[in-house]
Design an enzyme around this catalytic site. Sequence first.
Site, short mmCIF file in Angstrom:
data_model
loop_
_atom_site.label_atom_id
_atom_site.label_comp_id
_atom_site.label_asym_id
_atom_site.label_seq_id
_atom_site.Cartn_x
_atom_site.Cartn_y
_atom_site.Cartn_z
CE1 TYR A 117 0.17 -1.73 1.53
CE2 TYR A 117 1.18 -0.48 -0.25
CZ TYR A 117 1.13 -1.62 0.54
OH TYR A 117 2.03 -2.64 0.34
CE LYS B 182 3.91 -4.10 4.10
NZ LYS B 182 5.21 -4.56 4.66
#
Lengths: 286, 288
Positions: free
Chosen positions: A160, A175
């Site tokens: 993601y 992330k």
Amino acid sequence: MTLREPPPAADPMLPADEFAGKVVLVTGGGSGVGLAMARGFALCGARIAIASRNEETLAEGAAELRGLGAEVFTAQCDVRQRNQVTEMFTRIEEAAGPVDFLLNNAGSNFPALAENLNVNAWRAITQIALDGTFFCSQEFHARRCRVGRAGAIVNNLASYAWTGFPGDAHSAAAKAGTLNLTLSLATEWARDQIRVNSIVVGTYPHSRVPNNDPREREGRRGLTVPAGRALRTQELGWAAAFLCSRFGGYITGLNLVVDGGDWLRRDLLKPPFIPPRERKDLWFGQ
Amino acid sequence: MALKEPFAADHPFMAADTFKDDVVIITGGGTGLGKAMACAFARMGAGIVIASRNADHRASGIAAVEELGGKAIGFAVDIRDPDQISAMFDEAERLLGPVTVLVNNAAGRFMAPAEDISPNGWRAVTQIVLDGTFFCSKEFHRRRLAAGGAGAILNIGATFAWTGGPGSAHSAAAKAGVINLTQTLGVEWAVDQVRVNCLAPGYFPHEDTAAHMKGDWSGEDKRAGQMPAGRVGRLQELGWSAAFLCSPFASYITGHTLVVDGANWLRHRASSAPDFVPVREWARTPRD
């Protein structure tokens, strides 16, 4: 059919002395993905240092790794605090010797709609994942340069990072930042012989995944992946060990996806889209 | 400093019998990167099929494998023709047994500005790289399915698949297709236990570089200085990554492109200096 099951977890893949005399530091190494990766290094002779905010988690992880015959060191640390990171490295290196490999695995996560995320929650998640990765990497790099030794970093990521993830804006953004940091640091530090890579971890149900029901490990979650099954613990250890080993010595700035094809498109049509705020289970889309 | 030099090619990697029950077809396996990958698999016990149109290349690949004590056969095949591919699999199965690993390495390329690429030149490159990869993969999958056995496919991509490749419009487009095919087939065939991955190599110099491609390369020393890694890739490093992806230890990796390039494709600096030189000023073959 599912993708074939891997060889037994006790198989080191690499020569069993590949990491003899080496030290690997795993943040968040007491449980979940960090512990799985640490096992791969233990099987190849590394000394293992694990860091976590939680002492109980550290004790559980250390016991498991010692069961594999590894020498294990633990340190409490909040990776959001730059000075704590320095102190943690000092304690670990005094006990275990210079750290050769760093696995930036510490992370935290919970489902939340973006509009409901308060400032503290946003900061908690992004600072652990992104700031913590940067602080630990910076400290690791400084110490490697001081002793004039090569090293390798592996960052723990999720797909993601480049798809976004409704209900997880905080972790997804962090992330994405970590993926980009992997690329910049790889180029900045190649001439210092510090390689920087990341691993995208696919479906790996473990006790720390929010709302995870361990009974579903072999059930619904695995069936949603093209692979037809969930990740096995040893598959994470082998991937991380390969990237840090001398056999991956020309690999840097790589994002290795270990997800059984999960992030890839699998249908022209998808199940009906349920807006995040109408879902009973935010992450699993129901 | 440069990235550390690797172990020698014969350094023990995974167990020496990791591929003892495997037969590996490597298209374009007689030279360069293909030959290096053939040797990596042979060192760990695989039977090797060197597929190439060129008899000298086949002989060279077979000799390299046999020198390691491995077993190799050659097969003359034009991978643009599915019938020839099928015949190759028949022969491989007859002599070595079922083919369990396929390395789609065969390629062709020449430097040219896009406006100079003829239909034949375009087709030669894209049909070998993209069509050949698809035809070989399809035949491999059909036979794996019939045999009820697992398998691994390794395609060879290139980082210009996602950056574009001025002077290599044909090859860059075909490699982009190969990486996309890797993703689609990875999802389609996971259920059949056929994993499909791709390697994107950086610069790995070797003695077999075709004369027509050597012209734009400036030798190892100059190239090494241009790279973040400070050195070029060594062939054994490519071999280890290829073997890892096709091994049972990569059992959850499919649809993936693994880049082995010492971070060379990544952005190096804020400005893109040196000065931009239009492709037709450096990639055009001088004509008499």
